[in-house]
Design an enzyme around this catalytic site. Sequence first.
Site, PDB file in Angstrom:
ATOM      1  N   THR A 207       0.992  -1.229  -0.010  1.00 21.65           N
ATOM      2  CA  THR A 207       0.029   0.071   0.076  1.00 21.65           C
ATOM      3  C   THR A 207       0.898   1.231   0.186  1.00 21.65           C
ATOM      4  O   THR A 207       0.393   2.285   0.352  1.00 21.65           O
ATOM      5  CB  THR A 207      -0.603  -0.020   1.296  1.00 21.65           C
ATOM      6  N   THR A 210      -0.628   4.416  -1.874  1.00 23.82           N
ATOM      7  CA  THR A 210      -2.064   4.630  -2.073  1.00 23.82           C
ATOM      8  C   THR A 210      -2.560   6.043  -2.261  1.00 23.82           C
ATOM      9  O   THR A 210      -3.313   6.259  -3.144  1.00 23.82           O
ATOM     10  CB  THR A 210      -2.937   3.850  -1.250  1.00 23.82           C
ATOM     11  N   GLY A 211      -2.052   6.906  -1.224  1.00 24.93           N
ATOM     12  CA  GLY A 211      -2.925   8.279  -1.177  1.00 24.93           C
ATOM     13  C   GLY A 211      -2.542   9.108  -2.062  1.00 24.93           C
ATOM     14  O   GLY A 211      -3.095   9.769  -2.743  1.00 24.93           O
ATOM     15  N   CYS A 212      -0.981   9.059  -2.605  1.00 21.75           N
ATOM     16  CA  CYS A 212      -0.542   9.647  -3.601  1.00 21.75           C
ATOM     17  C   CYS A 212      -1.416   9.544  -5.131  1.00 21.75           C
ATOM     18  O   CYS A 212      -2.041  10.413  -5.657  1.00 21.75           O
ATOM     19  CB  CYS A 212       0.770   9.631  -3.984  1.00 21.75           C
TER      20      CYS A 212
HETATM   21  N1  LIG Z   1      -6.113  -2.631   2.122  1.00 17.99           N
HETATM   22  C1  LIG Z   1      -6.699  -1.695   1.404  1.00 17.99           C
HETATM   23  N2  LIG Z   1      -7.632  -2.356   0.593  1.00 17.99           N
HETATM   24  C2  LIG Z   1      -8.547  -1.648  -0.175  1.00 17.99           C
HETATM   25  N3  LIG Z   1      -8.463  -0.336  -0.478  1.00 17.99           N
HETATM   26  C3  LIG Z   1      -7.568   0.263   0.631  1.00 17.99           C
HETATM   27  C4  LIG Z   1      -6.549  -0.434   1.289  1.00 17.99           C
HETATM   28  N4  LIG Z   1      -5.792   0.457   1.963  1.00 17.99           N
HETATM   29  C5  LIG Z   1      -6.065   1.679   1.530  1.00 17.99           C
HETATM   30  N5  LIG Z   1      -7.279   1.651   0.591  1.00 17.99           N
HETATM   31  C6  LIG Z   1      -8.070   2.691   0.111  1.00 17.99           C
HETATM   32  O1  LIG Z   1      -6.840   3.426  -0.672  1.00 17.99           O
HETATM   33  C7  LIG Z   1      -6.913   4.924  -0.745  1.00 17.99           C
HETATM   34  C8  LIG Z   1      -5.815   5.602  -0.027  1.00 17.99           C
HETATM   35  O2  LIG Z   1      -6.301   5.399   1.518  1.00 17.99           O
HETATM   36  P1  LIG Z   1      -4.907   5.388   2.525  1.00 17.99           P
HETATM   37  O3  LIG Z   1      -5.695   5.807   3.741  1.00 17.99           O
HETATM   38  O4  LIG Z   1      -4.130   4.072   2.432  1.00 17.99           O
HETATM   39  O5  LIG Z   1      -4.085   6.758   2.245  1.00 17.99           O
HETATM   40  P2  LIG Z   1      -2.765   7.206   2.971  1.00 17.99           P
HETATM   41  O6  LIG Z   1      -2.510   6.722   4.192  1.00 17.99           O
HETATM   42  O7  LIG Z   1      -2.789   8.494   2.664  1.00 17.99           O
HETATM   43  O8  LIG Z   1      -1.860   6.643   1.775  1.00 17.99           O
HETATM   44  P3  LIG Z   1       0.028   6.671   1.655  1.00 17.99           P
HETATM   45  O9  LIG Z   1       0.207   5.418   2.386  1.00 17.99           O
HETATM   46  O10 LIG Z   1       0.114   6.834   0.333  1.00 17.99           O
HETATM   47  O11 LIG Z   1       0.247   7.707   2.843  1.00 17.99           O
HETATM   48  C9  LIG Z   1      -8.458   4.875  -0.101  1.00 17.99           C
HETATM   49  O12 LIG Z   1      -9.255   4.968  -0.936  1.00 17.99           O
HETATM   50  C10 LIG Z   1      -8.478   3.559   0.864  1.00 17.99           C
HETATM   51  O13 LIG Z   1      -9.737   3.331   1.191  1.00 17.99           O
HETATM   52  C1  LIG Z   2       7.547  11.751  -1.503  1.00 17.41           C
HETATM   53  C2  LIG Z   2       6.423  11.080  -0.675  1.00 17.41           C
HETATM   54  N1  LIG Z   2       5.085  11.567  -0.932  1.00 17.41           N
HETATM   55  C3  LIG Z   2       4.196  10.937  -0.064  1.00 17.41           C
HETATM   56  C4  LIG Z   2       4.631   9.652   0.353  1.00 17.41           C
HETATM   57  C5  LIG Z   2       3.421   9.049   1.363  1.00 17.41           C
HETATM   58  O1  LIG Z   2       3.004   7.743   0.882  1.00 17.41           O
HETATM   59  C6  LIG Z   2       5.728   9.091   0.078  1.00 17.41           C
HETATM   60  N2  LIG Z   2       6.008   7.998   1.086  1.00 17.41           N
HETATM   61  N3  LIG Z   2       6.766   9.963  -0.220  1.00 17.41           N
END
Ligand SMILES: Nc1ncnc2c1ncn2[C@@H]1O[C@H](COP(=O)(O)OP(=O)(O)OP(=O)(O)O)[C@@H](O)[C@H]1O
Ligand SMILES: Cc1ncc(CO)c(N)n1
Length: 278
Positions: A207, A210-212
């Site tokens: 994961t 995922t957020g990016c």
């Molecule tokens: N294990 C999973 N299965 C399905 N969907 C997921 C899973 N983990 C995250 N998501 C989805 O992925 C998207 C990103 O959410 P998440 O909360 O992981 O973001 P984030 O923490 O900002 O990500 P990052 O890890 O990049 O910082 C959302 O739509 C979330 O519901």
């Molecule tokens: C540069 C950068 N932006 C965002 C995230 C969050 O996933 C990361 N790991 N690295």
Amino acid sequence: MKEVPMALSIAGTDPTGGAGIHADLKTFQECDTYGMAVVTSVVSQNTEGVRDVWHVPVELIKSQLNAVFEDTRPQAVKTGMLATPEIINSVADRIEAEKVPLVVDPVMVATSGDSLMEEETEKLMRTRLLPLATIITPNKDEAEKLIGQSISSLTEAKEAARHLVEELGAGSALVKGGHFSGDATDILYAGNEFYYFSAPRTETNHTHGTGCTLSAAIAAKLARGYNIADAVDESKQFITEAISQPLGIGKGNGPVNHFASRLTRDELFVERRMYHGK
Ligand SMILES: Nc1ncnc2c1ncn2[C@@H]1O[C@H](COP(=O)(O)OP(=O)(O)OP(=O)(O)O)[C@@H](O)[C@H]1O
Ligand SMILES: Cc1ncc(CO)c(N)n1
């Protein structure tokens, strides 16, 4: 006149290609949008964690923004890692002047748990950048920091989304459910309405980014002219497919599969051939 949809990412780097501007550019491309990127911090990281971070001097960030905006006009911008007060201020000044639709991913920590933001920067994220956001996309921890309250249920996540818009001034807010248990349910508050986007949780540690990827997809859809709810709906489908078909890259928390909505795994994976030439 028809225009090519263009999206700009203002974010940090990931040399292993799973997060930051690398994930954003791949996502822009997969979402049929011409991608551009301004680098804010060079991050030495991989699927196992962050090793080093160098922030790009603010003058060079301003120069990159000038280079983009004096030559082109993105129809949407997304911000990711903005680690210092000076960086936030320079980006906010530009967005204010350009009045361009903005997706703010308030990146504070990497998936690995490493901090990507200085503490005093959090305040500026809330007071300067958030009010400029067409949509802000915090995860649970980021939403808690932004509103100063803990969130432990969907009802509280819903309240948080409303708080981000009505108390703090974001245009709309998507509180992501990746870090809750059960289905991955994200809550959008936009135009005085709540929308729920839910997908089955994939049991995976792949994961990273995922957020990016989700926020870049939303920016690409906005650049293509979608309204907010439709942009989030299609982006949620994109990230769900990308998470559910992991690539198995790296020794740690691997990247999502940006090809997933276009190629099956059979089409993607090739026989490895040894290269014997000089
Ligand atoms: N294990 C999973 N299965 C399905 N969907 C997921 C899973 N983990 C995250 N998501 C989805 O992925 C998207 C990103 O959410 P998440 O909360 O992981 O973001 P984030 O923490 O900002 O990500 P990052 O890890 O990049 O910082 C959302 O739509 C979330 O519901
Ligand atoms: C540069 C950068 N932006 C965002 C995230 C969050 O996933 C990361 N790991 N690295």
